[in-house]
Design an enzyme around this catalytic site. Structure first.
Site, PDB file in Angstrom:
ATOM      1  N   HIS A   1      23.788 -42.053   4.985  1.00 45.03           N
ATOM      2  CA  HIS A   1      23.019 -41.220   4.087  1.00 45.03           C
ATOM      3  C   HIS A   1      21.513 -41.583   4.218  1.00 45.03           C
ATOM      4  CE1 HIS A   1      26.725 -41.586   1.766  1.00 45.03           C
ATOM      5  NE2 HIS A   1      26.812 -40.111   1.791  1.00 45.03           N
TER       6      HIS A   1
ATOM      7  N   ASP B   1      30.853 -34.540   8.729  1.00 49.48           N
ATOM      8  CA  ASP B   1      31.653 -33.441   8.145  1.00 49.48           C
ATOM      9  C   ASP B   1      31.142 -31.929   8.754  1.00 49.48           C
ATOM     10  OD1 ASP B   1      32.958 -34.721   5.350  1.00 49.48           O
ATOM     11  OD2 ASP B   1      31.096 -35.445   5.569  1.00 49.48           O
TER      12      ASP B   1
ATOM     13  N   ARG C   1      34.321 -43.779   2.218  1.00 49.09           N
ATOM     14  CA  ARG C   1      35.635 -44.148   2.256  1.00 49.09           C
ATOM     15  C   ARG C   1      36.127 -45.316   3.098  1.00 49.09           C
ATOM     16  NH1 ARG C   1      36.072 -37.929   1.166  1.00 49.09           N
ATOM     17  NH2 ARG C   1      36.971 -37.976  -1.179  1.00 49.09           N
TER      18      ARG C   1
HETATM   19  O1  PAF Z   1      29.381 -34.238   2.041  1.00 46.21           O
HETATM   20  C1  PAF Z   1      29.208 -34.542   0.991  1.00 46.21           C
HETATM   21  O2  PAF Z   1      28.901 -35.822   0.508  1.00 46.21           O
HETATM   22  C2  PAF Z   1      29.525 -33.685  -0.260  1.00 46.21           C
HETATM   23  O3  PAF Z   1      30.719 -32.932   0.312  1.00 46.21           O
HETATM   24  C3  PAF Z   1      28.333 -32.643  -0.707  1.00 46.21           C
HETATM   25  C4  PAF Z   1      27.746 -31.846   0.563  1.00 46.21           C
HETATM   26  C5  PAF Z   1      27.269 -33.641  -1.266  1.00 46.21           C
HETATM   27  C6  PAF Z   1      28.943 -31.682  -1.852  1.00 46.21           C
HETATM   28  O4  PAF Z   1      29.527 -32.416  -2.835  1.00 46.21           O
END
Ligand code: PAF
Length: 280
Positions: free
Chosen positions: A39, A152, A189
């Protein structure tokens, strides 16, 4: 620490203040918190491209099925804010559930196309929940750019599609996957993994790299995908949802590697479901 706002009205007021400078570029990094280096790399990337960066932190109930881990999903706002302080993020938007889904909420966004198959086969509720909350976040912040991690990958394509389809004037970019030293893709996770499961988890990326190189050397795609599944089970995964080599832009099935492709996989170790992907 970056300031925190909890309502869409306060978020809009801050953004409107920044927009008084007509040249200001604003970036949005949507997250569900439990922030890790993956992140933070997205925040830094946004900081390099824009003047102001908003990070949203919202564990979105709509993208979890009732049997999934919404209740135990890791939440630690203080820790997240301390990490964000190192990135020079300008603002955190941390709404409660009632702010995002007010009483009587009755709207949902469904994206077909790239959401077909793969994750949807195993988490049919997932992309509806993601698309609805991401559309709300984009409309609330109206950034110039929003960034989503490539871990993702299917989600990234779904969000690109929804942004084009809804005519939102926002550029969607993907952020490179950040990996642990053994190659495990960083994920909130991963905190669920027990030590023996963690060792097995580290093999997912290695198996996928092997599958990608088999595909590149001309092996038939269905047999290569099947060999990947077997290799994951042999590596200690309890079950494999999919190992799939798909068109990198549409996620449609492909027969040969004439166009850029992506290998994507989802597998369970213990009770934890992991996903990963590589460009082929
Ligand atoms: O990837 C994520 O953390 C979530 O799916 C997101 C894009 C913040 C939507 O809740």
């Amino acid at each position: 620490m970056p300031p925190v706002v909890e309502t869409i009205a306060d978020l809009r007021a801050r953004v409107a203040g920044w927009r008084k400078d007509e040249s200001a570029r604003i970036g949005l990094v949507p997250t569900m918190g439990a922030l890790h280096e993956g992140h933070l790399s997205l925040v830094r990337e946004m900081k390099a491209r824009t003047d102001r960066v908003v990070v949203s932190i919202f564990v979105n109930p709509a993208q979890f099925a009732p049997h999934e881990d919404f209740d135990r999903y890791p939440r630690n706002m203080e820790d997240d804010l301390a990490k964000l302080a190192t990135t020079r993020a300008d603002l955190v938007f941390a709404p409660g559930v009632a702010e995002m889904y007010p009483h009587g909420f009755a709207t949902g966004i469904e994206v077909a196309g790239p959401s077909a198959g793969l994750e949807t086969d195993f988490r049919p509720h997932f992309f509806g929940g993601v698309a609805t909350v991401v559309a709300k976040l984009l409309i609330a912040a109206l950034p110039d750019i929003a960034i989503f991690g490539e871990k993702d990958y299917q989600q990234l394509l779904v969000i690109r599609r929804l942004t084009v389809d809804l005519g939102l004037p926002i550029e969607i970019i993907g952020g490179a996957i950040v990996r642990e030293p053994d190659g495990l893709a960083m994920s909130s996770r991963n905190a669920y993994l027990k030590p023996d499961e963690r060792r097995i988890a580290g093999k997912l990326n290695l198996v996928l790299k092997g599958v990608a190189s088999r595909a590149r050397s001309g092996h038939a795609i269905p047999a290569t995908e099947a060999a990947g599944k077997t290799a994951l089970l042999e590596a200690g995964f309890n079950s494999v949802d999919y190992v799939a080599i798909r068109d990198a832009e549409t996620l449609e099935k492909i027969e040969t590697l004439f166009r850029p492709a992506r290998i994507l996989a989802a597998a369970k170790v213990g009770a934890t479901r992991l996903i990963d992907n590589f460009a082929v």
